[in-house]
Write an enzyme that holds these catalytic residues in place. Structure first.
Site, PDB file in Angstrom:
ATOM      1  N   ASP A 465       0.708  -1.223   0.233  1.00 18.69           N
ATOM      2  CA  ASP A 465      -0.009   0.065  -0.033  1.00 18.69           C
ATOM      3  C   ASP A 465       0.819   1.244  -0.148  1.00 18.69           C
ATOM      4  O   ASP A 465       1.782   1.288   0.603  1.00 18.69           O
ATOM      5  CB  ASP A 465      -0.897  -0.049   1.314  1.00 18.69           C
ATOM      6  CG  ASP A 465      -1.810   0.999   1.219  1.00 18.69           C
ATOM      7  OD1 ASP A 465      -2.655   1.220   0.285  1.00 18.69           O
ATOM      8  OD2 ASP A 465      -1.546   2.303   1.854  1.00 18.69           O
ATOM      9  N   GLU A 508      -4.925   2.362  -4.197  1.00 17.43           N
ATOM     10  CA  GLU A 508      -3.348   2.319  -4.264  1.00 17.43           C
ATOM     11  C   GLU A 508      -2.729   1.088  -3.415  1.00 17.43           C
ATOM     12  O   GLU A 508      -1.475   1.095  -3.288  1.00 17.43           O
ATOM     13  CB  GLU A 508      -2.833   3.694  -3.294  1.00 17.43           C
ATOM     14  CG  GLU A 508      -3.030   3.578  -1.987  1.00 17.43           C
ATOM     15  CD  GLU A 508      -4.346   4.074  -1.553  1.00 17.43           C
ATOM     16  OE1 GLU A 508      -4.750   4.459  -0.239  1.00 17.43           O
ATOM     17  OE2 GLU A 508      -5.473   4.138  -2.246  1.00 17.43           O
TER      18      GLU A 508
END
Length: 587
Positions: A465, A508
């Site tokens: 992430d 993301e």
């Protein structure tokens, strides 16, 4: 596929070649005896051993200068004298003489210094007297008082090409074991090729495969007769009449199937009709010769004719293949390689038979044996190659027909296929980063978990992430944020191995599926990815970092359970300050 078969087969044969050479040249302790003999040819064929021992013909014996004796066809009785002192024999140890030839009668007279002697009888007519069942004639000398050995050879029907070796007892045992082993290797290779093409015959039902199988079988029979294995195996059951003719019969059989195979494989009736007519003539001559030799009282003429005629046939079939190749028929390429091997071997063998080159055992066993393996291999490859060429030509013709008759339909079909492929690619690819999306990752992950469950192999996943990604969008705009995701995807794809899959998990977050990867390897990979991202300067957004969670497959895991533990590891990395790798506890 064909090239791989060639490489593997040639590698196997080259590995066997040096061992075969030793097998066909006698065991390690075997010594060629030809140059130790004194030779006397009795044109009257009436002399007995008593006449020889009387001393009246001592001056008629001439020392041999050849390691292997060659007399070809002769009406003379050939006497060979071997002085045991000349060969350095240990009188206290048994000594064996091996005589390799196909003879009806060959007698060994073991003479002592006082003039007394014993006789050992060998040949077609004395198979039961052979002490060891073997393809050649063995004479045992176990009496230390034997000083001279006389060999009497009387062969009116057959040529005399005597190849003889001397052995100690250990040397003979080594020779018997080694020869039988490599004989098995030779016939195993040819038998394997024959069975393989027999299966193809059942599949394709092509006559060329039938003729190939029969040709290889007949070649094996011919070589067995050449090596006198017919005498070893069937000597007690078949009459002398057969062994005098076995080479001619099996050679004619081999030539018949050889011609049938070549005519069918090269399609001479279609492409070179004149050559096909010549082969039909050759077939008729071969059949007549085979029938005539069955009833002829003398096989001398047939023996010479068969050797010469075989060379003519082989040369003609080689020339036919060359013409086909020059005409642009690619199916003849492997045929020519195989036929060149065999023709070269047969020519050398024929020259040895006819006395044009020095006699040597490799001319009759090693060279034709190795050449036969290569030739059978390449003819087998030629059959496969021809089937493939026919298949490709049929596909090409079918394609041309389809393009002519259904051009618009074909064009529309291709368009639909391209659209389908593109839709499938779009369905499995993230539109922004161009790497696998969540749908594709779910499929890859399911396969990896199933593989680990089935085979017990290790598997790891890495969930990544981007740190503070919202601030990138807020500070630099969504276009800069998109560029960060695109570059991150590129870094991941360039770093992982081909067996691993990196995709966009959502937002993301990125997921890397790593089959066959252990815990330490997965942690090392995650650290490597973290370092590459940390060191990369993104356009507009500058330096950014990412947090990584690593989880490993445990027995009983499902996709959901392993993802859940990976999520926990990622949360731990975030909680510890980000820009780090955290792994779940070891299972």
């Amino acid at each position: 596929m064909i090239i791989k078969r060639i490489i593997f087969s040639l590698f196997t044969l080259f590995l066997l070649f040096p061992f075969s050479a030793s097998a066909f040249n006698g065991a390690q302790e075997g010594e060629p005896l030809g140059s130790y003999y004194d030779v006397f040819r009795d044109p009257s064929s009436t002399l007995t051993i008593e006449d020889i021992l009387s001393g009246q013909h001592d001056q008629d014996f001439v020392p041999s200068t050849e390691s292997y004796l060659f007399f070809w066809h002769t009406d003379d009785t050939v006497w060979l004298r071997l002085e045991m002192d000349a060969i350095g024999r240990d009188p206290e140890e048994a000594y064996w003489i091996e005589a390799i030839d196909k003879l009806e009668r060959i007698y060994a007279y073991l003479v002592k210094a006082d003039g007394t002697f014993t006789v050992q009888k060998r040949g077609f007519s004395h198979v039961e007297d052979q002490p060891v069942p073997f393809r050649s004639y063995l004479f045992e000398i176990d009496d230390p008082d034997v000083s001279t050995v006389y060999l009497k050879i009387d062969a009116k029907q057959l040529p005399i090409t005597l190849i003889s070796f001397g052995y100690t007892m250990d040397g003979l045992l080594d020779h018997l074991i080694e020869y039988k082993f490599y004989t098995g290797v030779f016939y195993g290779i040819l038998g394997g090729l024959m069975l393989y093409n027999l299966f193809l015959l059942v599949s394709f039902r092509e006559k060329a495969y039938l003729y190939y199988v029969l040709y290889v079988l007949s070649f094996m029979l011919y070589q067995a007769c050449m090596n006198s294995l017919d005498l070893e195996i069937m000597g007690s059951w078949l009459p002398v009449w057969f062994f005098e003719r076995s080479l001619i019969i099996t050679c004619n059989m081999m030539m018949i199937f050889m011609m049938l195979f070549a005519a069918e494989f090269l399609e001479l009736k279609r492409y070179i009709p004149r050559h096909f007519t010549v082969i039909r003539t050759f077939l008729a001559i071969t059949l007549l010769s085979s029938a005539a030799v069955l009833f002829a009282q003398s096989v001398t003429i047939f023996s010479d004719f068969t050797v010469l005629f075989a060379v003519v046939i082989l040369s003609f079939l080689w020339y036919s293949g060359l013409l086909m190749l020059l005409k642009g028929h690619k199916m003849a390429r492997f045929y020519m390689i195989g036929w060149t091997f065999l023709l070269s071997a047969i020519l050398l063998q024929a020259f040895g038979f006819l006395g044009l080159i020095p006699l040597h055992p490799v001319l009759f066993e090693l060279i034709p044996g190795v050449a036969a393996c290569f030739e059978a291999l390449f003819l087998s490859l030629a059959l496969i190659d021809k089937i493939n060429l026919i298949k490709r030509n049929q596909e090409k013709w079918q394609q041309q027909q389809n393009e002519t008759l259904e051009e618009k339909v074909q064009e529309r079909t291709e368009q639909l296929e391209r659209a389908r492929d593109k839709m499938q690619q779009l369905a499995n690819t993230d539109g922004l980063t161009k790497i696998p999306n969540r749908i594709k990752l779910d499929h890859v992950l399911e396969e990896a978990v199933a593989q680990s469950e089935l085979r017990g192999e290790p598997m790891a996943i890495i969930l990544m992430d981007m740190d503070h990604f919202k601030s990138v969008n807020d500070q630099y705009g969504h276009q800069a944020g998109d560029q960060v995701l695109i570059e991150t995807a590129r870094i991941l794809s360039d770093t992982i191995a081909p067996t691993q899959t990196a995709g966009r998990w959502g937002g993301e977050e990125f997921l890397i599926v790593c089959p066959y990867m252990t815990e330490s390897e997965a942690i090392t990979l995650a650290e490597k990815l973290r370092y590459h991202i940390e060191q990369f300067s993104f356009p507009q957004a500058g330096y950014q970092t990412g947090s990584f969670g690593v989880a490993f497959y445990q027995e009983g895991d499902t996709v959901d359970t392993v993802i859940a533990r990976c999520d926990q590891a990622l949360y731990a990395a975030k909680a510890k300050g980000r820009n780090r790798v955290c792994a779940e506890p070891a299972p």
